[in-house]
Design a protein around this motif. Sequence first.
Motif, PDB file in Angstrom:
ATOM      1  N   ILE A 213       1.150 -45.245  16.267  1.00 24.45           N
ATOM      2  CA  ILE A 213       2.439 -45.034  15.587  1.00 24.45           C
ATOM      3  C   ILE A 213       3.513 -45.889  16.240  1.00 24.45           C
ATOM      4  O   ILE A 213       4.311 -46.560  15.571  1.00 24.45           O
ATOM      5  CB  ILE A 213       2.835 -43.549  15.622  1.00 24.45           C
ATOM      6  CG1 ILE A 213       1.924 -42.739  14.696  1.00 24.45           C
ATOM      7  CG2 ILE A 213       4.300 -43.360  15.209  1.00 24.45           C
ATOM      8  CD1 ILE A 213       2.114 -41.235  14.823  1.00 24.45           C
ATOM      9  N   HIS A 214       3.506 -45.887  17.572  1.00 26.42           N
ATOM     10  CA  HIS A 214       4.532 -46.639  18.308  1.00 26.42           C
ATOM     11  C   HIS A 214       4.392 -48.138  18.082  1.00 26.42           C
ATOM     12  O   HIS A 214       5.388 -48.852  17.909  1.00 26.42           O
ATOM     13  CB  HIS A 214       4.425 -46.339  19.805  1.00 26.42           C
ATOM     14  CG  HIS A 214       5.444 -47.055  20.634  1.00 26.42           C
ATOM     15  ND1 HIS A 214       6.723 -46.562  20.807  1.00 26.42           N
ATOM     16  CD2 HIS A 214       5.378 -48.227  21.325  1.00 26.42           C
ATOM     17  CE1 HIS A 214       7.405 -47.408  21.581  1.00 26.42           C
ATOM     18  NE2 HIS A 214       6.614 -48.414  21.901  1.00 26.42           N
ATOM     19  N   GLY A 215       3.151 -48.634  18.081  1.00 25.75           N
ATOM     20  CA  GLY A 215       2.964 -50.073  18.020  1.00 25.75           C
ATOM     21  C   GLY A 215       2.857 -50.649  16.625  1.00 25.75           C
ATOM     22  O   GLY A 215       3.194 -51.815  16.410  1.00 25.75           O
ATOM     23  N   ALA A 216       2.382 -49.852  15.665  1.00 26.10           N
ATOM     24  CA  ALA A 216       2.067 -50.412  14.353  1.00 26.10           C
ATOM     25  C   ALA A 216       2.969 -49.954  13.222  1.00 26.10           C
ATOM     26  O   ALA A 216       3.063 -50.630  12.190  1.00 26.10           O
ATOM     27  CB  ALA A 216       0.611 -50.082  13.997  1.00 26.10           C
ATOM     28  N   VAL A 217       3.615 -48.800  13.352  1.00 25.04           N
ATOM     29  CA  VAL A 217       4.455 -48.283  12.266  1.00 25.04           C
ATOM     30  C   VAL A 217       5.908 -48.708  12.504  1.00 25.04           C
ATOM     31  O   VAL A 217       6.475 -48.409  13.560  1.00 25.04           O
ATOM     32  CB  VAL A 217       4.371 -46.739  12.181  1.00 25.04           C
ATOM     33  CG1 VAL A 217       5.237 -46.228  11.033  1.00 25.04           C
ATOM     34  CG2 VAL A 217       2.927 -46.301  11.990  1.00 25.04           C
ATOM     35  N   PRO A 218       6.513 -49.403  11.550  1.00 29.88           N
ATOM     36  CA  PRO A 218       7.898 -49.860  11.729  1.00 29.88           C
ATOM     37  C   PRO A 218       8.863 -48.693  11.958  1.00 29.88           C
ATOM     38  O   PRO A 218       8.818 -47.695  11.228  1.00 29.88           O
ATOM     39  CB  PRO A 218       8.210 -50.577  10.410  1.00 29.88           C
ATOM     40  CG  PRO A 218       6.871 -50.947   9.856  1.00 29.88           C
ATOM     41  CD  PRO A 218       5.941 -49.843  10.274  1.00 29.88           C
ATOM     42  N   ALA A 219       9.711 -48.838  12.948  1.00 31.64           N
ATOM     43  CA  ALA A 219      10.683 -47.787  13.257  1.00 31.64           C
ATOM     44  C   ALA A 219      11.615 -47.542  12.076  1.00 31.64           C
ATOM     45  O   ALA A 219      12.003 -46.400  11.796  1.00 31.64           O
ATOM     46  CB  ALA A 219      11.481 -48.158  14.502  1.00 31.64           C
ATOM     47  N   SER A 220      11.959 -48.611  11.365  1.00 33.87           N
ATOM     48  CA  SER A 220      12.879 -48.467  10.229  1.00 33.87           C
ATOM     49  C   SER A 220      12.278 -47.592   9.138  1.00 33.87           C
ATOM     50  O   SER A 220      12.981 -46.798   8.498  1.00 33.87           O
ATOM     51  CB  SER A 220      13.222 -49.850   9.655  1.00 33.87           C
ATOM     52  OG  SER A 220      12.028 -50.522   9.246  1.00 33.87           O
ATOM     53  N   TRP A 221      10.960 -47.704   8.933  1.00 41.13           N
ATOM     54  CA  TRP A 221      10.293 -46.886   7.917  1.00 41.13           C
ATOM     55  C   TRP A 221      10.303 -45.415   8.318  1.00 41.13           C
ATOM     56  O   TRP A 221      10.582 -44.532   7.501  1.00 41.13           O
ATOM     57  CB  TRP A 221       8.862 -47.372   7.725  1.00 41.13           C
ATOM     58  CG  TRP A 221       8.132 -46.640   6.630  1.00 41.13           C
ATOM     59  CD1 TRP A 221       8.195 -46.880   5.289  1.00 41.13           C
ATOM     60  CD2 TRP A 221       7.246 -45.520   6.795  1.00 41.13           C
ATOM     61  NE1 TRP A 221       7.399 -45.987   4.596  1.00 41.13           N
ATOM     62  CE2 TRP A 221       6.799 -45.139   5.504  1.00 41.13           C
ATOM     63  CE3 TRP A 221       6.781 -44.818   7.898  1.00 41.13           C
ATOM     64  CZ2 TRP A 221       5.921 -44.093   5.296  1.00 41.13           C
ATOM     65  CZ3 TRP A 221       5.906 -43.760   7.694  1.00 41.13           C
ATOM     66  CH2 TRP A 221       5.481 -43.409   6.413  1.00 41.13           C
ATOM     67  N   LEU A 222       9.992 -45.133   9.592  1.00 44.87           N
ATOM     68  CA  LEU A 222       9.999 -43.748  10.077  1.00 44.87           C
ATOM     69  C   LEU A 222      11.395 -43.142   9.981  1.00 44.87           C
ATOM     70  O   LEU A 222      11.553 -41.989   9.599  1.00 44.87           O
ATOM     71  CB  LEU A 222       9.507 -43.702  11.525  1.00 44.87           C
ATOM     72  CG  LEU A 222       8.015 -43.968  11.746  1.00 44.87           C
ATOM     73  CD1 LEU A 222       7.709 -44.071  13.237  1.00 44.87           C
ATOM     74  CD2 LEU A 222       7.165 -42.865  11.112  1.00 44.87           C
ATOM     75  N   GLN A 223      12.399 -43.925  10.331  1.00 44.58           N
ATOM     76  CA  GLN A 223      13.781 -43.434  10.279  1.00 44.58           C
ATOM     77  C   GLN A 223      14.211 -43.167   8.846  1.00 44.58           C
ATOM     78  O   GLN A 223      14.952 -42.220   8.571  1.00 44.58           O
ATOM     79  CB  GLN A 223      14.711 -44.445  10.949  1.00 44.58           C
ATOM     80  CG  GLN A 223      14.504 -44.572  12.453  1.00 44.58           C
ATOM     81  CD  GLN A 223      15.186 -45.782  13.046  1.00 44.58           C
ATOM     82  OE1 GLN A 223      16.025 -46.422  12.393  1.00 44.58           O
ATOM     83  NE2 GLN A 223      14.828 -46.133  14.268  1.00 44.58           N
ATOM     84  N   GLN A 224      13.742 -43.994   7.907  1.00 46.22           N
ATOM     85  CA  GLN A 224      14.069 -43.788   6.499  1.00 46.22           C
ATOM     86  C   GLN A 224      13.452 -42.492   5.983  1.00 46.22           C
ATOM     87  O   GLN A 224      14.109 -41.710   5.284  1.00 46.22           O
ATOM     88  CB  GLN A 224      13.567 -44.972   5.678  1.00 46.22           C
ATOM     89  CG  GLN A 224      13.907 -44.863   4.192  1.00 46.22           C
ATOM     90  CD  GLN A 224      13.416 -46.076   3.408  1.00 46.22           C
ATOM     91  OE1 GLN A 224      12.830 -46.992   3.981  1.00 46.22           O
ATOM     92  NE2 GLN A 224      13.646 -46.086   2.102  1.00 46.22           N
ATOM     93  N   VAL A 225      12.178 -42.252   6.355  1.00 42.38           N
ATOM     94  CA  VAL A 225      11.507 -41.011   5.948  1.00 42.38           C
ATOM     95  C   VAL A 225      12.215 -39.806   6.563  1.00 42.38           C
ATOM     96  O   VAL A 225      12.437 -38.783   5.895  1.00 42.38           O
ATOM     97  CB  VAL A 225      10.023 -41.036   6.375  1.00 42.38           C
ATOM     98  CG1 VAL A 225       9.384 -39.666   6.142  1.00 42.38           C
ATOM     99  CG2 VAL A 225       9.269 -42.113   5.616  1.00 42.38           C
ATOM    100  N   ALA A 226      12.580 -39.917   7.838  1.00 44.62           N
ATOM    101  CA  ALA A 226      13.237 -38.801   8.531  1.00 44.62           C
ATOM    102  C   ALA A 226      14.640 -38.549   8.009  1.00 44.62           C
ATOM    103  O   ALA A 226      15.198 -37.470   8.226  1.00 44.62           O
ATOM    104  CB  ALA A 226      13.287 -39.087  10.026  1.00 44.62           C
ATOM    105  N   GLY A 227      15.211 -39.523   7.311  1.00 42.73           N
ATOM    106  CA  GLY A 227      16.557 -39.350   6.778  1.00 42.73           C
ATOM    107  C   GLY A 227      16.621 -38.477   5.543  1.00 42.73           C
ATOM    108  O   GLY A 227      17.706 -38.081   5.100  1.00 42.73           O
ATOM    109  N   ASN A 228      15.472 -38.125   4.978  1.00 42.69           N
ATOM    110  CA  ASN A 228      15.432 -37.233   3.823  1.00 42.69           C
ATOM    111  C   ASN A 228      15.996 -35.868   4.218  1.00 42.69           C
ATOM    112  O   ASN A 228      15.635 -35.325   5.261  1.00 42.69           O
ATOM    113  CB  ASN A 228      13.978 -37.080   3.359  1.00 42.69           C
ATOM    114  CG  ASN A 228      13.840 -36.297   2.065  1.00 42.69           C
ATOM    115  OD1 ASN A 228      14.432 -35.243   1.898  1.00 42.69           O
ATOM    116  ND2 ASN A 228      13.048 -36.831   1.153  1.00 42.69           N
ATOM    117  N   PRO A 229      16.900 -35.276   3.401  1.00 39.44           N
ATOM    118  CA  PRO A 229      17.469 -33.965   3.755  1.00 39.44           C
ATOM    119  C   PRO A 229      16.421 -32.872   3.958  1.00 39.44           C
ATOM    120  O   PRO A 229      16.654 -31.908   4.685  1.00 39.44           O
ATOM    121  CB  PRO A 229      18.367 -33.641   2.554  1.00 39.44           C
ATOM    122  CG  PRO A 229      18.691 -34.973   1.950  1.00 39.44           C
ATOM    123  CD  PRO A 229      17.478 -35.812   2.166  1.00 39.44           C
TER     124      PRO A 229
END
Length: 316
Positions: A213-229
Amino acid sequence: MTPSGIETALIDSGDYFVHLATILVPLFIGASFLVGLVEEYLPPETVEEILQKRNRGSGNVAAAGLGAVTPFCSCSTVPVLAGLLGAGAPLGLSFSFLLASPIVNEIAAFLLLGLFGVEVTVIYLISTLIAAIVGGVIIDILNLDHLVKNVQITTNDRTVATDGGTTSCSCSSNAQTTKTHRERIETAAGGAWSFFTEAFPYLLLGMILGALIHGAVPASWLQQVAGNPLAVPLAALAGAPLYVSMAGMLGIAAPLVDQGVPIGTVIAFVVGGAGVSIPNLILLNKLFERKLLAIYAVTVVTIGTMLGYGLNFISI
């Protein structure tokens, strides 16, 4: 040749795996020893004996406290729960023990401390302990004893039976041999290593997934998903099918936080996974009617969601 982007991701994942291993492995061994030591002095039979003498209210506090310091696995927690109900302990008191046992324990405390620091650990432990107490009191008020099945559970040399928490318990166990403190420590040390070797595949799996997750998943994508209310309750629900062990869950949780996912959302994921894991639900299905099983699952997800939103709000 490996494309440069993939090679960089693999190197980053490898470095992060080593980072996780240096934190989690020593902490897990230390926590396992503490767990073994607690179980030497507080075996399941002793926990039952203490709680059977308690009434609602103060009993919920005692039950949540004992559930927190005696992190039995699901295969041990459910027979203890059945023994409490069979001896006539209030369902709410038993529920406080059940809620605290998987999500408030030494392993969670040690690993949270190593990964996220004192503040998050203290808030997590206090909040989940209070939630277990309050949840048990509410269950008691709702008077749901009729949703407990009339069953008999046998584990090792113990047989416990319950009939809605209204009949006496039929238990049989070998008398415990009196041990010296040295013998207890030696037994706990041996048990810690045995527990570590059994749990290591799950710990390893969690660290591998976390490193990827740390090396291969883009941080921007994770942050976008986590931004969902609705990210917090969804995280609490997502934890259940992904649960491998508390150590494995926290191995996944650490890189999520490092990648910018809010700590509350990640903690909701951990709470939901620990409390509503598939193995735990399968065992509880033997004891609870489906309605009570659903109430338990909803209670755990609610605890994870409230704690998650609270941590995100104060922005630790």
